[in-house]
Design an enzyme around this catalytic site. Structure first.
Site, PDB file in Angstrom:
ATOM      1  N   GLU A 180      87.187  49.627  64.408  1.00 40.43           N
ATOM      2  CA  GLU A 180      86.171  49.780  63.367  1.00 40.43           C
ATOM      3  C   GLU A 180      85.897  51.281  63.183  1.00 40.43           C
ATOM      4  O   GLU A 180      85.576  51.762  62.108  1.00 40.43           O
ATOM      5  CB  GLU A 180      84.887  49.050  63.804  1.00 40.43           C
ATOM      6  CG  GLU A 180      83.775  49.117  62.786  1.00 40.43           C
ATOM      7  CD  GLU A 180      82.503  48.418  63.243  1.00 40.43           C
ATOM      8  OE1 GLU A 180      82.556  47.259  63.683  1.00 40.43           O
ATOM      9  OE2 GLU A 180      81.437  49.061  63.143  1.00 40.43           O
ATOM     10  N   SER A 201      80.210  49.400  68.047  1.00 38.94           N
ATOM     11  CA  SER A 201      81.376  48.522  68.215  1.00 38.94           C
ATOM     12  C   SER A 201      82.648  49.306  67.923  1.00 38.94           C
ATOM     13  O   SER A 201      82.792  49.861  66.834  1.00 38.94           O
ATOM     14  CB  SER A 201      81.297  47.346  67.233  1.00 38.94           C
ATOM     15  OG  SER A 201      80.076  46.684  67.384  1.00 38.94           O
ATOM     16  N   ARG A 211      83.098  44.856  57.132  1.00 37.60           N
ATOM     17  CA  ARG A 211      83.262  46.244  57.609  1.00 37.60           C
ATOM     18  C   ARG A 211      84.373  46.953  56.831  1.00 37.60           C
ATOM     19  O   ARG A 211      85.195  47.686  57.399  1.00 37.60           O
ATOM     20  CB  ARG A 211      83.598  46.288  59.114  1.00 37.60           C
ATOM     21  CG  ARG A 211      82.562  45.689  60.006  1.00 37.60           C
ATOM     22  CD  ARG A 211      81.264  46.494  60.030  1.00 37.60           C
ATOM     23  NE  ARG A 211      80.342  45.915  60.984  1.00 37.60           N
ATOM     24  CZ  ARG A 211      79.527  44.897  60.715  1.00 37.60           C
ATOM     25  NH1 ARG A 211      79.487  44.371  59.501  1.00 37.60           N
ATOM     26  NH2 ARG A 211      78.715  44.432  61.648  1.00 37.60           N
TER      27      ARG A 211
HETATM   28  C1  LIG Z   1      74.909  52.692  68.793  1.00 37.78           C
HETATM   29  C2  LIG Z   1      75.591  52.364  67.492  1.00 37.78           C
HETATM   30  C3  LIG Z   1      75.342  51.150  66.877  1.00 37.78           C
HETATM   31  C4  LIG Z   1      75.967  50.817  65.656  1.00 37.78           C
HETATM   32  N1  LIG Z   1      75.682  49.624  65.070  1.00 37.78           N
HETATM   33  C5  LIG Z   1      76.260  49.289  63.902  1.00 37.78           C
HETATM   34  C6  LIG Z   1      75.963  48.036  63.266  1.00 37.78           C
HETATM   35  O1  LIG Z   1      75.174  47.247  63.749  1.00 37.78           O
HETATM   36  N2  LIG Z   1      76.583  47.745  62.091  1.00 37.78           N
HETATM   37  C7  LIG Z   1      77.449  48.617  61.509  1.00 37.78           C
HETATM   38  O2  LIG Z   1      77.975  48.279  60.441  1.00 37.78           O
HETATM   39  N3  LIG Z   1      77.748  49.810  62.079  1.00 37.78           N
HETATM   40  C8  LIG Z   1      77.174  50.168  63.239  1.00 37.78           C
HETATM   41  N4  LIG Z   1      77.479  51.364  63.837  1.00 37.78           N
HETATM   42  C9  LIG Z   1      78.449  52.264  63.198  1.00 37.78           C
HETATM   43  C10 LIG Z   1      77.810  53.366  62.308  1.00 37.78           C
HETATM   44  O3  LIG Z   1      76.459  53.516  62.598  1.00 37.78           O
HETATM   45  C11 LIG Z   1      77.973  53.073  60.805  1.00 37.78           C
HETATM   46  O4  LIG Z   1      79.318  52.898  60.479  1.00 37.78           O
HETATM   47  C12 LIG Z   1      77.372  54.185  59.939  1.00 37.78           C
HETATM   48  O5  LIG Z   1      77.366  53.799  58.593  1.00 37.78           O
HETATM   49  C13 LIG Z   1      78.137  55.502  60.076  1.00 37.78           C
HETATM   50  O6  LIG Z   1      77.373  56.499  59.437  1.00 37.78           O
HETATM   51  P1  LIG Z   1      77.615  58.027  59.712  1.00 37.78           P
HETATM   52  O7  LIG Z   1      76.798  58.774  58.719  1.00 37.78           O
HETATM   53  O8  LIG Z   1      77.395  58.341  61.131  1.00 37.78           O
HETATM   54  O9  LIG Z   1      79.170  58.168  59.328  1.00 37.78           O
HETATM   55  P2  LIG Z   1      80.280  59.044  60.044  1.00 37.78           P
HETATM   56  O10 LIG Z   1      80.551  58.514  61.414  1.00 37.78           O
HETATM   57  O11 LIG Z   1      79.984  60.483  59.929  1.00 37.78           O
HETATM   58  O12 LIG Z   1      81.530  58.720  59.100  1.00 37.78           O
HETATM   59  C14 LIG Z   1      82.086  57.417  59.091  1.00 37.78           C
HETATM   60  C15 LIG Z   1      83.121  57.347  57.966  1.00 37.78           C
HETATM   61  O13 LIG Z   1      82.463  57.458  56.706  1.00 37.78           O
HETATM   62  C16 LIG Z   1      82.943  58.588  55.979  1.00 37.78           C
HETATM   63  N5  LIG Z   1      81.778  59.192  55.312  1.00 37.78           N
HETATM   64  C17 LIG Z   1      80.603  59.549  55.870  1.00 37.78           C
HETATM   65  N6  LIG Z   1      79.758  60.003  54.926  1.00 37.78           N
HETATM   66  C18 LIG Z   1      80.434  59.950  53.749  1.00 37.78           C
HETATM   67  C19 LIG Z   1      80.107  60.288  52.405  1.00 37.78           C
HETATM   68  N7  LIG Z   1      78.905  60.781  52.056  1.00 37.78           N
HETATM   69  N8  LIG Z   1      81.070  60.130  51.455  1.00 37.78           N
HETATM   70  C20 LIG Z   1      82.282  59.645  51.772  1.00 37.78           C
HETATM   71  N9  LIG Z   1      82.641  59.288  53.024  1.00 37.78           N
HETATM   72  C21 LIG Z   1      81.728  59.440  53.987  1.00 37.78           C
HETATM   73  C22 LIG Z   1      83.568  59.516  57.005  1.00 37.78           C
HETATM   74  O14 LIG Z   1      84.551  60.329  56.419  1.00 37.78           O
HETATM   75  C23 LIG Z   1      84.143  58.499  57.999  1.00 37.78           C
HETATM   76  O15 LIG Z   1      85.366  58.004  57.538  1.00 37.78           O
HETATM   77  C24 LIG Z   1      76.870  51.730  65.055  1.00 37.78           C
HETATM   78  C25 LIG Z   1      77.116  52.969  65.683  1.00 37.78           C
HETATM   79  C26 LIG Z   1      76.480  53.281  66.891  1.00 37.78           C
HETATM   80  C27 LIG Z   1      76.749  54.614  67.526  1.00 37.78           C
END
Ligand SMILES: Cc1cc2nc3c(=O)[nH]c(=O)nc-3n(C[C@H](O)[C@H](O)[C@H](O)COP(=O)(O)OP(=O)(O)OC[C@H]3O[C@@H](n4cnc5c(N)ncnc54)[C@H](O)[C@@H]3O)c2cc1C
Length: 346
Positions: A341, A245, A170
């Site tokens: 996380e 998480s 992570r």
């Molecule tokens: C129900 C649920 C289940 C989940 N299960 C998992 C799992 O099994 N495994 C796992 O690893 N994660 C999991 N996650 C966490 C999440 O889905 C991941 O971390 C996902 O990659 C976040 O994507 P996002 O586009 O929503 O990012 P955001 O929440 O919008 O951003 C997260 C971070 O990434 C940065 N960011 C986003 N896009 C960019 C970009 N294009 N360039 C640079 N920085 C960027 C943001 O600035 C921030 O720091 C879960 C979340 C939820 C709500």
């Protein structure tokens, strides 16, 4: 026409529906990014010179304060292109704004393997490398080839190879040295066309396959199994606000684990390199008495203590304070520091 109208910059935009915790939050300035050119234009107009913006994907891994102090770039760059096909593997370049789960579904429907264990992870493709998303025995780095990003410091585009991303559990360089500096615009992955390597040894997955009498699963069976397991265990953010998480699973020294085992019968631990053990954060939080507990608008999910939920109307500050209480309690009982996380954004 004023500057904002020319650049498409919006003022005072609510982010409440753009984060899965459902926290009320306002961005002073907001820009929807649909192309790389827009980033260059914004830079030329001096948009990045005063305050470094916050880069927003699907908002599924963030905890927002009620008013951000920085502008927001919402990443919506679309596109998917097959850039190489050697008969055995394909290389696919995907825009940062594409939905991660839709990419996984597209791959499986087209017989492309390697990504199926990562089904139903919310969020965008561009965010996937930031924390090296992982689930059910597979991490992004296993299929990752490279990414393209706009460097807000040098105002230029840069390509990162896998080793340059410095992926960990992570974790990546984008959460450390380059935190907030790179705007990922596209990600290139390698997927298999045939002779898929099936990852079915993760315990929950193995259990599901055995229970459902699925022998020799293919990529479709793994994909469907992961979806079914996730839907039965994790709360859907559209039903109850959450960011998955909340904490990482801590990795502790073998010696500390052995000492804990003497006091806490049945404490789970998984080898994590020589001399290190990974302990499930959910187990620690549950044993510390937090499972299903609610304080005001915030709580832990009834069947999964690692997920902090917004029961409705919670502020980022409330969630943060609740998470700190959990950290303190786990630290006092086990001597283990839980690290979030989720990204905390002010
Ligand atoms: C129900 C649920 C289940 C989940 N299960 C998992 C799992 O099994 N495994 C796992 O690893 N994660 C999991 N996650 C966490 C999440 O889905 C991941 O971390 C996902 O990659 C976040 O994507 P996002 O586009 O929503 O990012 P955001 O929440 O919008 O951003 C997260 C971070 O990434 C940065 N960011 C986003 N896009 C960019 C970009 N294009 N360039 C640079 N920085 C960027 C943001 O600035 C921030 O720091 C879960 C979340 C939820 C709500």
């Amino acid at each position: 026409m004023n500057q904002s109208q020319k650049t498409g910059i919006q003022k005072e935009v609510s982010l409440t529906h753009l984060n899965t915790l459902g926290l009320h939050s306002v961005a002073p300035l907001f820009m929807n990014i649909t192309s790389e050119t827009q980033l260059i234009e914004l830079n030329e107009k001096g948009f990045f010179s005063e305050k470094r913006p916050f880069v927003l994907g699907g908002g599924s891994n963030i905890l927002l304060s009620s008013r951000l102090s920085v502008p927001v770039l919402k990443m919506s760059i679309p596109g998917m292109e097959m850039i190489d096909d050697d008969g055995k593997n394909v290389q696919i370049q995907v825009g940062a704004g594409e939905n991660w789960h839709e990419l996984v579904s597209f791959a499986v429907q087209n017989g492309l393997g390697g990504i199926e264990n990562l089904a139903l992870i919310p969020g965008t493709v561009g965010a996937a490398p930031i924390q090296n998303i992982g689930a059910y025995g597979v991490e992004l780095e296993g299929l990752f080839l490279s990414l393209k990003a706009y460097d807000l410091k040098s105002s230029s585009f840069r390509t990162f190879s896998k080793s340059e991303c410095q992926f960990g559990y992570r974790d990546s360089i984008f959460k450390r040295e380059l935190k907030g500096q790179m705007v990922v615009t596209s990600v290139t992955l390698r997927l298999s066309k045939k002779d898929h390597i099936i990852h079915d040894s993760y315990s929950a997955l193995r259990y599901y396959l055995t229970q459902n009498k699925i022998q020799n699963p293919g990529i479709e069976e793994i994909y469907q199994a992961v979806i079914n397991i996730r839907q039965s265990k994790l709360p859907n953010p559209s039903d109850i606000g959450n960011a998955g998480s909340f904490f990482k699973n801590p990795v502790i020294k073998q010696k500390q684990y052995n000492e804990l085992k003497d006091n806490w019968e049945g404490i789970p631990g998984y080898p994590n390199g020589p001399g290190w053990v990974k302990v499930p954060a959910a187990w620690l939080i549950e044993k510390a008495g937090w499972k299903g507990l609610r304080s005001g608008n915030v709580g832990t999910y009834k069947t999964q203590a690692l997920v902090i939920v917004n029961h409705g109307g919670a502020t980022g500050q409330e969630v943060l304070e609740f998470s700190k209480k959990i950290q303190k309690s786990v630290s006092e009982q086990f001597g283990i520091d839980l690290i979030p996380e989720v990204n905390i954004v002010h």
